[in-house]
Design a protein around this motif. Structure first.
Motif, PDB file in Angstrom:
ATOM      1  N   SER A 164     -24.254  41.456   2.525  1.00 23.42           N
ATOM      2  CA  SER A 164     -25.160  42.025   1.522  1.00 23.42           C
ATOM      3  C   SER A 164     -24.374  42.516   0.306  1.00 23.42           C
ATOM      4  O   SER A 164     -24.796  42.327  -0.835  1.00 23.42           O
ATOM      5  CB  SER A 164     -25.959  43.185   2.120  1.00 23.42           C
ATOM      6  OG  SER A 164     -26.819  42.723   3.120  1.00 23.42           O
ATOM      7  N   MET A 165     -23.247  43.153   0.552  1.00 24.13           N
ATOM      8  CA  MET A 165     -22.418  43.643  -0.543  1.00 24.13           C
ATOM      9  C   MET A 165     -21.891  42.482  -1.385  1.00 24.13           C
ATOM     10  O   MET A 165     -21.879  42.541  -2.618  1.00 24.13           O
ATOM     11  CB  MET A 165     -21.256  44.474   0.007  1.00 24.13           C
ATOM     12  CG  MET A 165     -20.552  45.344  -1.024  1.00 24.13           C
ATOM     13  SD  MET A 165     -19.397  44.524  -2.140  1.00 24.13           S
ATOM     14  CE  MET A 165     -18.358  43.696  -1.003  1.00 24.13           C
ATOM     15  N   MET A 166     -21.496  41.404  -0.749  1.00 19.44           N
ATOM     16  CA  MET A 166     -20.986  40.238  -1.484  1.00 19.44           C
ATOM     17  C   MET A 166     -22.095  39.614  -2.333  1.00 19.44           C
ATOM     18  O   MET A 166     -21.834  39.141  -3.441  1.00 19.44           O
ATOM     19  CB  MET A 166     -20.376  39.212  -0.528  1.00 19.44           C
ATOM     20  CG  MET A 166     -19.081  39.671   0.129  1.00 19.44           C
ATOM     21  SD  MET A 166     -17.749  40.037  -1.045  1.00 19.44           S
ATOM     22  CE  MET A 166     -17.332  38.404  -1.617  1.00 19.44           C
ATOM     23  N   ARG A 167     -23.319  39.615  -1.847  1.00 20.03           N
ATOM     24  CA  ARG A 167     -24.447  39.128  -2.663  1.00 20.03           C
ATOM     25  C   ARG A 167     -24.624  40.006  -3.894  1.00 20.03           C
ATOM     26  O   ARG A 167     -24.903  39.512  -4.987  1.00 20.03           O
ATOM     27  CB  ARG A 167     -25.737  39.075  -1.833  1.00 20.03           C
ATOM     28  CG  ARG A 167     -25.796  37.888  -0.890  1.00 20.03           C
ATOM     29  CD  ARG A 167     -27.185  37.712  -0.279  1.00 20.03           C
ATOM     30  NE  ARG A 167     -27.509  38.734   0.687  1.00 20.03           N
ATOM     31  CZ  ARG A 167     -27.162  38.690   1.981  1.00 20.03           C
ATOM     32  NH1 ARG A 167     -26.486  37.653   2.439  1.00 20.03           N
ATOM     33  NH2 ARG A 167     -27.512  39.659   2.792  1.00 20.03           N
ATOM     34  N   TRP A 168     -24.460  41.307  -3.721  1.00 16.29           N
ATOM     35  CA  TRP A 168     -24.565  42.232  -4.858  1.00 16.29           C
ATOM     36  C   TRP A 168     -23.470  41.951  -5.891  1.00 16.29           C
ATOM     37  O   TRP A 168     -23.736  41.893  -7.084  1.00 16.29           O
ATOM     38  CB  TRP A 168     -24.499  43.681  -4.356  1.00 16.29           C
ATOM     39  CG  TRP A 168     -24.551  44.699  -5.435  1.00 16.29           C
ATOM     40  CD1 TRP A 168     -25.645  45.040  -6.194  1.00 16.29           C
ATOM     41  CD2 TRP A 168     -23.481  45.508  -5.906  1.00 16.29           C
ATOM     42  NE1 TRP A 168     -25.302  46.026  -7.097  1.00 16.29           N
ATOM     43  CE2 TRP A 168     -23.982  46.330  -6.944  1.00 16.29           C
ATOM     44  CE3 TRP A 168     -22.145  45.635  -5.545  1.00 16.29           C
ATOM     45  CZ2 TRP A 168     -23.192  47.256  -7.621  1.00 16.29           C
ATOM     46  CZ3 TRP A 168     -21.347  46.563  -6.215  1.00 16.29           C
ATOM     47  CH2 TRP A 168     -21.879  47.343  -7.240  1.00 16.29           C
ATOM     48  N   VAL A 169     -22.250  41.749  -5.420  1.00 17.22           N
ATOM     49  CA  VAL A 169     -21.138  41.428  -6.331  1.00 17.22           C
ATOM     50  C   VAL A 169     -21.429  40.118  -7.060  1.00 17.22           C
ATOM     51  O   VAL A 169     -21.235  40.015  -8.283  1.00 17.22           O
ATOM     52  CB  VAL A 169     -19.794  41.358  -5.565  1.00 17.22           C
ATOM     53  CG1 VAL A 169     -18.700  40.729  -6.419  1.00 17.22           C
ATOM     54  CG2 VAL A 169     -19.372  42.754  -5.106  1.00 17.22           C
TER      55      VAL A 169
END
Length: 159
Positions: A122-127
């Motif tokens: 999820s964090m990588m999608r945000w980045v």
């Protein structure tokens, strides 16, 4: 989720000095060590992992952004850095453009008490969403302090 909280000012670099991809990756590893986000001795594992990842395929995602992300043996929790190169660096990005903004993500090899692989995705999608945002890219290049750079992440997290 407040992903911006994972990016600490001490781990970020506002004015990268490196002229090559390898220089930049080494500079980021040095910053993470001096900021005490990685343990002494682990920086060589970090350098090797980042270089090996770039040899596999460039992390230059286009639009002047690179997102080097690797698993690092010995890490207990994920470590994040945001760095800016005003001049840009050749990165073999998918669009051939130089890279000015580098999100570096180091993560443990497996789930730990402080690291959840599902949250990581999820964090990588945000980045990746930030990387595509022209306003984020423009303001990141204009940031005058590390606090301003990290503040931009916070601001963009509510958009």
């Amino acid at each position: 989720m407040d992903w911006y909280k994972r990016f600490k000012t001490k781990a970020c670099i506002l004015k990268l000095k490196g002229q090559t991809k390898a220089d930049i990756l080494n500079e980021v590893a040095d910053q993470l060590l001096s900021a005490k986000y990685i343990e002494p001795g682990l920086e060589e594992h970090v350098r090797a992992a980042l270089i090996a990842r770039e040899e596999l395929a460039s992390t230059g995602v286009g639009m002047n952004v690179a997102i080097p992300h690797v698993k690092v043996e010995g890490l207990e929790e994920a470590v994040f850095s945001l760095a800016v190169s005003k001049d840009g660096v050749e990165w073999q990005a998918v669009d051939g453009a130089p890279v000015h903004i580098i999100f570096t993500v180091l993560r443990p090899e497996e789930r730990t008490d402080t690291y959840d692989p599902d949250e990581h995705l999820s964090m990588m999608r945000w980045v990746a969403k930030l990387a595509r945002d022209p306003d984020f890219r423009a303001f990141a290049l204009q940031a005058k302090t590390k606090a301003e750079l990290v503040g931009l992440l916070k601001e963009m997290s509510v958009v």
